[in-house]
Each structure stands twice: as C-alpha cells, then as structure tokens.
Scaffold this active site. Sequence first.
Site, PDB file in Angstrom:
ATOM      1  N   CYS A 111       0.801  -1.227   0.000  1.00 32.29           N
ATOM      2  CA  CYS A 111       0.000   0.000   0.000  1.00 32.29           C
ATOM      3  C   CYS A 111       0.833   1.276   0.000  1.00 32.29           C
ATOM      4  CB  CYS A 111      -0.954  -0.019   1.190  1.00 32.29           C
ATOM      5  SG  CYS A 111      -1.996  -1.476   1.179  1.00 32.29           S
ATOM      6  N   HIS A 141      -2.988   7.217   2.042  1.00 30.70           N
ATOM      7  CA  HIS A 141      -3.478   5.873   1.726  1.00 30.70           C
ATOM      8  C   HIS A 141      -4.816   5.664   2.437  1.00 30.70           C
ATOM      9  CE1 HIS A 141      -3.946   1.695   1.256  1.00 30.70           C
ATOM     10  NE2 HIS A 141      -3.522   1.345   2.455  1.00 30.70           N
ATOM     11  N   ASN A 156     -10.212   0.024   0.337  1.00 33.31           N
ATOM     12  CA  ASN A 156      -8.749   0.090   0.305  1.00 33.31           C
ATOM     13  C   ASN A 156      -8.252  -0.501  -1.023  1.00 33.31           C
ATOM     14  OD1 ASN A 156      -6.009  -0.392   0.620  1.00 33.31           O
ATOM     15  ND2 ASN A 156      -6.176  -1.096   2.732  1.00 33.31           N
TER      16      ASN A 156
HETATM   17  O1  UT7 Z   1      -3.672  -1.202   3.672  1.00 32.97           O
HETATM   18  C1  UT7 Z   1      -3.210  -2.172   4.555  1.00 32.97           C
HETATM   19  C2  UT7 Z   1      -3.248  -1.658   5.910  1.00 32.97           C
HETATM   20  N1  UT7 Z   1      -4.441  -2.115   6.588  1.00 32.97           N
HETATM   21  C3  UT7 Z   1      -4.927  -1.398   7.595  1.00 32.97           C
HETATM   22  O2  UT7 Z   1      -4.449  -0.329   7.867  1.00 32.97           O
HETATM   23  C4  UT7 Z   1      -6.056  -1.978   8.413  1.00 32.97           C
HETATM   24  C5  UT7 Z   1      -5.836  -1.635   9.869  1.00 32.97           C
HETATM   25  N2  UT7 Z   1      -6.831  -2.253  10.742  1.00 32.97           N
HETATM   26  C6  UT7 Z   1      -8.109  -1.847  10.792  1.00 32.97           C
HETATM   27  O3  UT7 Z   1      -8.497  -0.971  10.055  1.00 32.97           O
HETATM   28  C7  UT7 Z   1      -9.018  -2.464  11.827  1.00 32.97           C
HETATM   29  O4  UT7 Z   1      -8.264  -3.263  12.706  1.00 32.97           O
HETATM   30  C8  UT7 Z   1     -10.164  -3.319  11.211  1.00 32.97           C
HETATM   31  C9  UT7 Z   1     -11.169  -2.428  10.519  1.00 32.97           C
HETATM   32  C10 UT7 Z   1      -9.582  -4.316  10.216  1.00 32.97           C
HETATM   33  C11 UT7 Z   1     -10.890  -4.111  12.296  1.00 32.97           C
HETATM   34  O5  UT7 Z   1     -11.409  -3.242  13.269  1.00 32.97           O
HETATM   35  P1  UT7 Z   1     -11.166  -3.527  14.840  1.00 32.97           P
HETATM   36  O6  UT7 Z   1     -11.934  -2.526  15.577  1.00 32.97           O
HETATM   37  O7  UT7 Z   1      -9.682  -3.592  15.054  1.00 32.97           O
HETATM   38  O8  UT7 Z   1     -11.839  -4.952  15.024  1.00 32.97           O
HETATM   39  P2  UT7 Z   1     -11.202  -6.286  15.631  1.00 32.97           P
HETATM   40  O9  UT7 Z   1     -10.312  -6.947  14.620  1.00 32.97           O
HETATM   41  O10 UT7 Z   1     -10.622  -6.029  16.980  1.00 32.97           O
HETATM   42  O11 UT7 Z   1     -12.475  -7.182  15.827  1.00 32.97           O
HETATM   43  C12 UT7 Z   1     -13.488  -6.829  16.797  1.00 32.97           C
HETATM   44  C13 UT7 Z   1     -14.613  -7.803  16.682  1.00 32.97           C
HETATM   45  C14 UT7 Z   1     -14.174  -9.283  16.679  1.00 32.97           C
HETATM   46  O12 UT7 Z   1     -15.181 -10.015  17.332  1.00 32.97           O
HETATM   47  P3  UT7 Z   1     -14.982 -10.494  18.863  1.00 32.97           P
HETATM   48  O13 UT7 Z   1     -13.753 -11.371  18.839  1.00 32.97           O
HETATM   49  O14 UT7 Z   1     -14.775  -9.235  19.654  1.00 32.97           O
HETATM   50  O15 UT7 Z   1     -16.233 -11.209  19.162  1.00 32.97           O
HETATM   51  C15 UT7 Z   1     -14.176  -9.661  15.228  1.00 32.97           C
HETATM   52  O16 UT7 Z   1     -14.404 -11.023  15.035  1.00 32.97           O
HETATM   53  O17 UT7 Z   1     -15.288  -7.616  15.427  1.00 32.97           O
HETATM   54  C16 UT7 Z   1     -15.356  -8.864  14.721  1.00 32.97           C
HETATM   55  N3  UT7 Z   1     -15.302  -8.575  13.291  1.00 32.97           N
HETATM   56  C17 UT7 Z   1     -16.384  -8.313  12.559  1.00 32.97           C
HETATM   57  N4  UT7 Z   1     -17.688  -8.257  12.884  1.00 32.97           N
HETATM   58  C18 UT7 Z   1     -18.546  -7.959  11.896  1.00 32.97           C
HETATM   59  C19 UT7 Z   1     -14.199  -8.493  12.511  1.00 32.97           C
HETATM   60  N5  UT7 Z   1     -14.570  -8.190  11.249  1.00 32.97           N
HETATM   61  C20 UT7 Z   1     -15.922  -8.086  11.266  1.00 32.97           C
HETATM   62  C21 UT7 Z   1     -16.868  -7.777  10.281  1.00 32.97           C
HETATM   63  N6  UT7 Z   1     -18.163  -7.728  10.639  1.00 32.97           N
HETATM   64  N7  UT7 Z   1     -16.523  -7.528   8.999  1.00 32.97           N
END
Ligand code: UT7
Length: 352
Positions: A121, A279, A309
């Site tokens: 990216c 980005h 993205n």
């Molecule tokens: O270009 C490459 C660089 N990439 C990035 O910069 C991405 C950086 N990361 C992020 O933007 C965020 O970490 C995400 C948007 C990917 C995820 O957000 P988060 O607030 O960090 O969520 P998380 O991974 O901590 O997950 C929280 C909860 C989990 O459930 P439990 O374990 O708390 O029950 C996940 O399983 O949300 C769940 N979850 C979802 N729920 C509904 C993860 N993805 C989804 C989804 N829909 N799509």
Amino acid sequence: MALGSVIIGSGMALPAQVVTNDELGQIVDTTDEWIVPRTGIHTRHIAEHETATDLGAAAALRALGVQEGGWLREGAIDPATIDMVICPTLTPEAHFPSEAALIRERIGAVNAVCFDMSCACSGCVYGTSTADMLLAASAADRASAEAAGRTPRRNVLRRILVVATERLSRLVDWTDRSTCILFGDGAGAVVMEWREDEEGMLASYMENTDDTDHVLWCDSAFCARATPFSPAREDCDPYMRMAGQAVFKFATSAMVRSIETALERAGVTAADIALFAPHQANERIIRYAAKKMGQPVERFQMSIGHTGNVSGASALIALNEALTEGKLQRGDLACMAGFGGGLTAGACVFRI
Ligand code: UT7
C-alpha cells in the site's frame, strides 16, 4: 534555481461493478452497521471482467489526456514521450511480462522501459518518490555529459508514468470477514516530468520495518506447487492475511512519522499543505493522523467511502479526485502518504 519532478497529468479508473456492505452481509457474517463506523467504507468497486491491465491502462490514458476524465496541468501528453513506466502492484496479470510492460503496450508508450514494484500500500509514495529520484539522477547525468561534451552515460529520463493498479479481490479470502470487507479494485496514475524551472517534488521519505510477526502477509500462489524434484510448501497460504489491530497501530504511527519527516525534509509545516492525499485503509486512521498533527480533517482527501482500500493505487486515486474536484490549485503544496505490507511506509511533498 528551482528544479524538480512536476506532476503534469493524473488519472484513475474503477471497475463498473459496485458492491455494497449489505451485499457482503449475504456472503459473510457482517453488517453495514459494523463496517461503516469502524472503517468509513460504504461501497467498493470489484472487477467482474476488468483486468489489472485494463484498469491501469484506463488510468494511464486519462493521466495522458488521451482519454477524457483525468487532470492535466497543461495539455495532453503524447504516450511516445514517456521514457519509463513504473507500476506498483500486488496483483499483476502475469509474473512476466511485468504489469508495466502490459500497460506500455496498451497505451502506446513505445519508447518506455518498464518495471513493477512490490511495496504493497506504499506504492503511491514508493512509485512517485523513485520516479523523482530517477528523474533527478538522469538530469544530473545529462548536465555532466553536457559539461564534458559527451553523451549521457545512462538512459535519458524526462517523463515517467507511475501507474498503480490492483485487483485485490483476487487476493482476498472471501470467507474471512475481517479482511474481505476492506478492499476494492482500481488504478491511479500520474505522469511526472523533470523541469529546470519548477520545484515539483520537494521531498520524500521511505522506510521499511521487518514484518517479523507476519501482521500483513500474502504468500504467492506458486509456493503451493510441487515439482518432480521438490514438494509443495505445506504452509503456503495464497490469501491476504492481516492482524487488524497490530496493523492499525503500525499504520497510525507510521503515517504520522512519515508525513512529519517528509515535511521536515521539505522545510515546510503541516499548515502549509493545502491537501493531504493519504493511503485509504481506514477512515479512522486518517482522522487519527489529522488529529495527531493538529490539522483539520477536511484537508485530508477521503475516497475510502466509495473505493475501499485499493492498496498502492488508493492515494493516487485520492489525489486524482482532489485534482479533478478542483481542490488543488497551481502553486499549492500537497502531500501523499502510504503504509502497508513489507512493512513499508512513506510520504512525499510536492508543489502542484
Ligand atoms: O492497507 C493495509 C493496511 N491495513 C490497515 O491499515 C487496516 C488496519 N486495521 C483496521 O483498520 C481495523 O483493525 C479493522 C477495521 C480491520 C478491524 O477493526 P477492529 O476494531 O480492530 O476490530 P477487531 O479486529 O478487533 O475485531 C473486533 C470484533 C471481533 O469479534 P470479537 O472477537 O470481539 O467477538 C471480530 O471477530 O469484530 C469482529 N469482526 C467483525 N464483525 C462484523 C471483525 N470483522 C468483522 C466484520 N463484521 N466484517
């Protein structure tokens, strides 16, 4: 005397098909209510028939003014005057020829040498910063050749096309809700020209950090292949994998560090920048960076809401949208920033 690499054309292309959050909710366990507040993404474009080459060539032709819809600083650019095509991409159509070579053929850049870059990216920044360094090196080579009354010792580079194109939908595991909701397909392009009487790119900064914990990773598809003399790699996983929170943490610090370093190298402050084209990984990351730098978020271009993205293409797409929307005027300072797999990060500051 001012001299530098000036962006003289910009273009972008998105596939026709738009996929909504509700449609993703029919494939994996997710909802619009979860996706929008956490990422800022409402829709993304997913290629049905368009290849990475189709998208890259369309973005390039717009940046050249051969096709309508791009931004041109002065006028249309003859593809035959492009000396080099650099293509940052994670999803080339072939291992070889390079994606840059495939795009060269489509757009008629008959005099260009071509290569791809794998920097995830950060492709927007690595691509334009590398082009700037090569243009500067060629100018220095020409100047010393002229002073010595001989021909240049290296390829003469006056115009470079940087075209980032991605079909990330093919790297995504469509059963993994934590990644498949984030990414989209598309391409962004700029033409950079060396000028002896203008500043163009003032400064750039690039960095790499070892991804020892594999927080952002995608094995290549061929590591799963056995040969008559060797077994397939058993742990090969040719789908994009991401440790979201670890990457979020890296992204926020890397983006601010990169922008601040590039600004310092350029001898300007964040307040001098008319528009940031970062980005587009997550709207929250961009808002965090704006807040951390004490700058109004309105000066950060947001295209993630309708593109998702698009990896290395996304900041070029954001820049193109800002240019075509008239948000940047001649003489304004702009800043592009990227971060991603590698782990890579960087930023560049340039005068429009
Ligand atoms: O270009 C490459 C660089 N990439 C990035 O910069 C991405 C950086 N990361 C992020 O933007 C965020 O970490 C995400 C948007 C990917 C995820 O957000 P988060 O607030 O960090 O969520 P998380 O991974 O901590 O997950 C929280 C909860 C989990 O459930 P439990 O374990 O708390 O029950 C996940 O399983 O949300 C769940 N979850 C979802 N729920 C509904 C993860 N993805 C989804 C989804 N829909 N799509």
